[in-house]
Scaffold this motif. Structure first.
Motif, PDB file in Angstrom:
ATOM      1  N   PRO A 282      11.591 -45.841 -52.810  1.00 15.92           N
ATOM      2  CA  PRO A 282      12.397 -46.964 -52.346  1.00 15.92           C
ATOM      3  C   PRO A 282      13.331 -47.703 -53.241  1.00 15.92           C
ATOM      4  CG  PRO A 282       9.973 -47.270 -51.844  1.00 15.92           C
ATOM      5  CD  PRO A 282      10.282 -46.258 -52.902  1.00 15.92           C
ATOM      6  N   LEU A 283      14.576 -47.959 -52.561  1.00 19.44           N
ATOM      7  CA  LEU A 283      15.550 -48.511 -53.559  1.00 19.44           C
ATOM      8  C   LEU A 283      16.429 -49.467 -52.817  1.00 19.44           C
ATOM      9  CD1 LEU A 283      17.301 -45.228 -54.871  1.00 19.44           C
ATOM     10  CD2 LEU A 283      15.687 -46.533 -56.125  1.00 19.44           C
ATOM     11  N   VAL A 284      16.930 -50.380 -53.419  1.00 19.21           N
ATOM     12  CA  VAL A 284      17.830 -51.628 -53.036  1.00 19.21           C
ATOM     13  C   VAL A 284      19.183 -51.068 -53.408  1.00 19.21           C
ATOM     14  CG1 VAL A 284      18.431 -53.711 -52.711  1.00 19.21           C
ATOM     15  CG2 VAL A 284      15.888 -53.182 -53.015  1.00 19.21           C
ATOM     16  N   LEU A 285      20.012 -50.881 -52.608  1.00 17.28           N
ATOM     17  CA  LEU A 285      21.316 -50.385 -52.838  1.00 17.28           C
ATOM     18  C   LEU A 285      22.429 -51.373 -52.053  1.00 17.28           C
ATOM     19  CD1 LEU A 285      20.908 -46.472 -52.291  1.00 17.28           C
ATOM     20  CD2 LEU A 285      20.738 -47.766 -54.517  1.00 17.28           C
TER      21      LEU A 285
ATOM     22  N   ALA B 135      14.889 -49.806 -39.851  1.00 15.17           N
ATOM     23  CA  ALA B 135      14.566 -48.365 -40.231  1.00 15.17           C
ATOM     24  C   ALA B 135      15.628 -48.362 -41.319  1.00 15.17           C
ATOM     25  CB  ALA B 135      14.761 -47.500 -39.291  1.00 15.17           C
ATOM     26  N   PRO B 136      15.150 -48.332 -42.507  1.00 14.82           N
ATOM     27  CA  PRO B 136      15.972 -48.058 -43.672  1.00 14.82           C
ATOM     28  C   PRO B 136      16.526 -46.742 -43.604  1.00 14.82           C
ATOM     29  CG  PRO B 136      13.986 -49.208 -44.582  1.00 14.82           C
ATOM     30  CD  PRO B 136      13.638 -48.694 -43.096  1.00 14.82           C
ATOM     31  N   PRO B 137      17.813 -46.393 -43.936  1.00 15.61           N
ATOM     32  CA  PRO B 137      18.410 -45.017 -43.744  1.00 15.61           C
ATOM     33  C   PRO B 137      17.955 -44.217 -45.073  1.00 15.61           C
ATOM     34  CG  PRO B 137      20.233 -46.402 -44.812  1.00 15.61           C
ATOM     35  CD  PRO B 137      18.869 -47.457 -44.164  1.00 15.61           C
ATOM     36  N   PRO B 138      17.495 -43.013 -44.972  1.00 13.46           N
ATOM     37  CA  PRO B 138      17.123 -42.198 -46.160  1.00 13.46           C
ATOM     38  C   PRO B 138      18.511 -41.676 -46.878  1.00 13.46           C
ATOM     39  CG  PRO B 138      16.879 -40.907 -44.036  1.00 13.46           C
ATOM     40  CD  PRO B 138      17.134 -42.349 -43.649  1.00 13.46           C
ATOM     41  N   VAL B 139      18.250 -41.652 -48.385  1.00 10.40           N
ATOM     42  CA  VAL B 139      19.622 -41.333 -48.931  1.00 10.40           C
ATOM     43  C   VAL B 139      19.123 -40.170 -50.004  1.00 10.40           C
ATOM     44  CG1 VAL B 139      20.729 -43.660 -48.654  1.00 10.40           C
ATOM     45  CG2 VAL B 139      19.116 -43.308 -50.709  1.00 10.40           C
TER      46      VAL B 139
ATOM     47  N   GLY C 223      21.675 -42.109 -39.882  1.00 10.00           N
ATOM     48  CA  GLY C 223      21.847 -43.209 -40.631  1.00 10.00           C
ATOM     49  C   GLY C 223      23.413 -43.591 -40.835  1.00 10.00           C
ATOM     50  N   ASN C 224      24.185 -42.392 -40.554  1.00  9.91           N
ATOM     51  CA  ASN C 224      25.660 -42.817 -40.919  1.00  9.91           C
ATOM     52  C   ASN C 224      26.347 -44.080 -39.768  1.00  9.91           C
ATOM     53  OD1 ASN C 224      26.731 -40.509 -42.678  1.00  9.91           O
ATOM     54  ND2 ASN C 224      25.550 -39.462 -41.059  1.00  9.91           N
ATOM     55  N   THR C 225      25.579 -44.006 -38.648  1.00 12.30           N
ATOM     56  CA  THR C 225      25.912 -45.110 -37.821  1.00 12.30           C
ATOM     57  C   THR C 225      25.624 -46.478 -38.310  1.00 12.30           C
ATOM     58  OG1 THR C 225      25.922 -43.553 -35.816  1.00 12.30           O
ATOM     59  CG2 THR C 225      25.692 -45.766 -35.237  1.00 12.30           C
ATOM     60  N   ARG C 226      24.214 -46.482 -38.849  1.00  8.76           N
ATOM     61  CA  ARG C 226      23.643 -47.696 -39.181  1.00  8.76           C
ATOM     62  C   ARG C 226      24.618 -48.207 -40.424  1.00  8.76           C
ATOM     63  NH1 ARG C 226      17.713 -45.801 -40.010  1.00  8.76           N
ATOM     64  NH2 ARG C 226      18.779 -43.865 -39.544  1.00  8.76           N
ATOM     65  N   LEU C 227      25.297 -47.229 -41.353  1.00 11.71           N
ATOM     66  CA  LEU C 227      25.874 -47.541 -42.518  1.00 11.71           C
ATOM     67  C   LEU C 227      27.306 -48.090 -41.970  1.00 11.71           C
ATOM     68  CD1 LEU C 227      26.275 -47.502 -45.606  1.00 11.71           C
ATOM     69  CD2 LEU C 227      27.065 -45.292 -45.250  1.00 11.71           C
ATOM     70  N   SER C 228      27.692 -47.712 -41.009  1.00 14.04           N
ATOM     71  CA  SER C 228      29.109 -47.973 -40.502  1.00 14.04           C
ATOM     72  C   SER C 228      28.797 -49.403 -39.893  1.00 14.04           C
ATOM     73  CB  SER C 228      29.649 -47.023 -39.472  1.00 14.04           C
ATOM     74  OG  SER C 228      30.683 -47.548 -38.880  1.00 14.04           O
TER      75      SER C 228
ATOM     76  N   HIS D 204      17.682 -51.942 -48.045  1.00 19.54           N
ATOM     77  CA  HIS D 204      16.538 -51.162 -48.635  1.00 19.54           C
ATOM     78  C   HIS D 204      16.931 -49.711 -47.942  1.00 19.54           C
ATOM     79  CE1 HIS D 204      13.847 -54.162 -50.375  1.00 19.54           C
ATOM     80  NE2 HIS D 204      14.196 -54.801 -49.347  1.00 19.54           N
ATOM     81  N   CYS D 205      16.620 -48.856 -49.066  1.00 18.33           N
ATOM     82  CA  CYS D 205      16.867 -47.450 -48.698  1.00 18.33           C
ATOM     83  C   CYS D 205      15.577 -46.607 -49.078  1.00 18.33           C
ATOM     84  CB  CYS D 205      18.257 -46.934 -49.206  1.00 18.33           C
ATOM     85  SG  CYS D 205      19.661 -47.389 -48.569  1.00 18.33           S
ATOM     86  N   LEU D 206      15.521 -45.512 -48.702  1.00 24.78           N
ATOM     87  CA  LEU D 206      14.316 -44.429 -48.982  1.00 24.78           C
ATOM     88  C   LEU D 206      15.109 -43.379 -49.744  1.00 24.78           C
ATOM     89  CD1 LEU D 206      11.327 -43.596 -49.342  1.00 24.78           C
ATOM     90  CD2 LEU D 206      11.736 -42.513 -47.378  1.00 24.78           C
TER      91      LEU D 206
END
Length: 584
Positions: free
Chosen positions: A38-41, A75-79, A94-99, A117-119
């Motif tokens: 898990p990361l915080v970005l 739901a954190p987007p996986p990166v 997750g592209n939609t969520r990022l936009s 948060h991201c995974l």
């Protein structure tokens, strides 16, 4: 030994003295984790996937945006991160969520949209591109109604990656196997449609495809192209005109929005453009294409149905059970040896209604596309009934203790046929409870007779009547030209309606020669065989299907026979009841 006193000046010089100079280069970033972490970005740290299959906006975009606004990012987007890149990229979905997060941050300036948060999942050094692409395919297709053309282009790109990985060309079957192993199951037949769409349709109608043209209409266009090409290769004798160029030119005329595309118009225009170079009439081209399409559908492989459980003890013996299309009292028909025999379903006679027990659908080994192709092969003309009407009929049948036949399920275990009309047909034998009265049966029979006469362009008028089987025929006031097919069809309908029997009775009162002239020396017998079967091979005649009833008209004719038989059975029961009451 006494300590040497240190002055303030010397202490200051020591503190300001430069330190050791590092000889190794400074690290610009930390190495990536070797396991899921898990990361915080922030929005500045993450980029969308640059080869995302979705190129149009997610149809659920507004719903997802409102959900994130109200609830946050559930739901954190996986990166992941490609080797050599500084920023992270969305790994799968997750592209939609990022936009949406970018939009919300621009609108509100709220830090909860900027930092999230991201995974993190490590990049696979050997298969990273394939894993990310198939991951986006599976995620988008599952949650966002990915358009057919978007899936097709992504599958084509996946094939390129698989071929680079294998160092050789990858067949469609192998491509389906590799995609399934990587988490995106798709059948070989579906892949074939995708690749054909890219090759033959995308150059002519990109806007139509990206506006949402579905696989059902795409399949019909591809099937038409295949059969029309075969017709062209068979009849074209000239030079300078290529079918592919003609097809593309006609198709490009229909570029636009998917909601405004009508397949019948496209087919009409294509046939119209083909008839002149082929030196054939419009009907000739259309007939040959239609027949080839029907043969193409019927050539689909047949998958045997799974074995059914043994019938209960109270069921009839196996040698007396009747298949669906056998009337009680008739001998069970013999199945052709080269075709798999459909599993028998035991008919239960309850009062005046034939009920059939529900049987599980066959074809568990079929893909969704193969199932649909099998079903389409039994559709003469679609019955456009809304799901709401179907559900209402099912509830009414259940309340009356009946089981409504399910065409889509039965098509995989038997050979039903569907024909659309004012009163659509999905089962030739079954009669629904709400039409099982003499009045309603006559109404259905008269309507089907009218539609049959329309199909052969017969003059005159079908008139609904309260007696007989529900209709009579009125000849036109003026003499008009009539084809032999229309003439024989009217003769058959009149014989079913009882008009022929009345005429025969009148002829019986006339001298024999006049009766022979009126009967026309077996002309009706010859015409009956022609309209029902066609002309088989004879000593001095080649086989011929001209003048034969269309499949749709034949289905309606069978339905008339079934409904009329049921009508007579009901009237016999009613007559017997009335007679018994009078005698009692």
């Amino acid at each position: 030994m006494a300590a040497i006193p240190t002055s303030n000046a010397s202490l200051k010089d020591a503190l300001l003295r430069p330190g050791f100079t590092p000889t190794s280069p400074a690290a610009t970033r930390l190495s990536d984790p070797i396991a899921d972490t898990p990361l915080v970005l922030t929005l500045d740290d993450v980029l969308p996937y640059d080869a995302n299959p979705r190129t149009t906006q997610n149809p659920k975009y507004d719903e997802i945006k409102e959900s994130i606004r109200q609830r946050g990012l559930d739901a954190p987007p996986p990166v992941t991160r490609r080797p050599g890149e500084e920023k992270y990229r969305i790994r799968n979905g997750g592209n939609t969520r990022l936009s949406i997060l970018k939009e919300l941050y621009q609108e509100t300036g709220d830090d909860r949209y900027y930092r999230f948060h991201c995974l993190f999942r490590p990049w696979d050094a050997a298969r990273g591109e394939i894993i990310v692409l198939t991951g986006h395919l599976a995620e988008n297709d599952l949650k966002g109604d990915l358009k057919f053309i978007e899936r097709a282009i992504a599958v084509e790109k996946a094939r390129t990656l698989y071929e680079a990985e294998a160092g050789k060309a990858v067949s469609q079957r192998e491509l389906a196997s590799r995609l399934s192993a990587d988490g995106y199951p798709v059948s070989q037949s579906h892949i074939s449609k995708m690749l054909d769409t890219i090759q033959h349709l995308l150059p002519a109608i990109p806007g139509l495809l990206y506006s949402g043209l579905g696989v059902d209409r795409i399949s019909k266009i591809l099937a038409l192209r295949k059969t029309a090409s075969a017709c062209w290769d068979k009849h074209y004798q000239g030079e300078g005109v290529e079918f592919e160029m003609l097809f593309q030119d006609v198709l490009s005329q229909f570029e636009g929005d998917a909601e405004e595309f009508f397949f019948d118009r496209f087919q009409d225009e294509l046939v119209g453009q083909m008839k002149k170079p082929l030196a054939l009439g419009y009907e000739d081209v259309l007939l040959e294409i239609t027949q080839q399409q029907r043969e193409l559908r019927r050539s689909m492989p047949i998958v045997d149905a799974p074995s059914l459980p043994a019938p209960p003890a109270a069921a009839p013996a196996p040698d007396t059970s009747l298949p669906d299309d056998t009337a009680p009292g008739d001998a069970p028909p013999q199945q052709p040896p080269e075709l798999p025999e459909p599993p028998a379903r035991l008919a239960q006679q309850t009062g005046s209604q034939v009920q059939l027990p529900v049987t599980p659908p066959a074809g568990d080994q079929m893909s969704d596309e193969e199932r649909q192709a099998r079903i389409d092969g039994h559709v003469v003309s679609p019955a456009n009934i809304s799901p709401r009407v179907v559900e209402t009929k099912r509830k009414v049948a259940a309340a009356l203790g009946e089981t409504l036949p399910d065409f889509n399920s039965n098509a995989l275990i038997a050979i039903p046929v569907q024909a659309g009309s004012l009163h659509p047909i999905s089962d030739l034998w079954y009669i629904e409870h709400d039409i099982d009265t003499p009045e309603h049966l006559r109404e259905h029979i008269a309507q089907l007779a009218f539609e049959i006469t329309q199909s052969v362009n017969a003059p005159g008028e079908i008139i609904p009547v309260d007696g007989g089987i529900g209709f009579s025929y009125k000849q036109p006031a003026d003499e008009v030209d009539i084809t032999e097919t229309a003439h024989h069809t009217l003769t058959l309908l009149q014989s079913l309606s009882g008009a022929t029997a009345i005429a025969l009775k009148m002829l019986g009162e006339q001298p024999a020669p006049a009766a022979m002239d009126a009967l026309g020396e077996f002309q009706f017998a010859a015409g009956l065989g022609q309209i029902l079967l066609g002309q088989p091979t004879a000593r001095d005649q080649a086989p011929d299907d001209s003048g034969r009833l269309s499949d749709g008209a034949l289905v309606k004719l069978f339905r008339i026979v079934r409904l009329a038989r049921r009508l007579i059975d009901l009237e016999i029961q009613e007559y017997a009841t009335n007679t018994s009451e009078l005698n009692g």
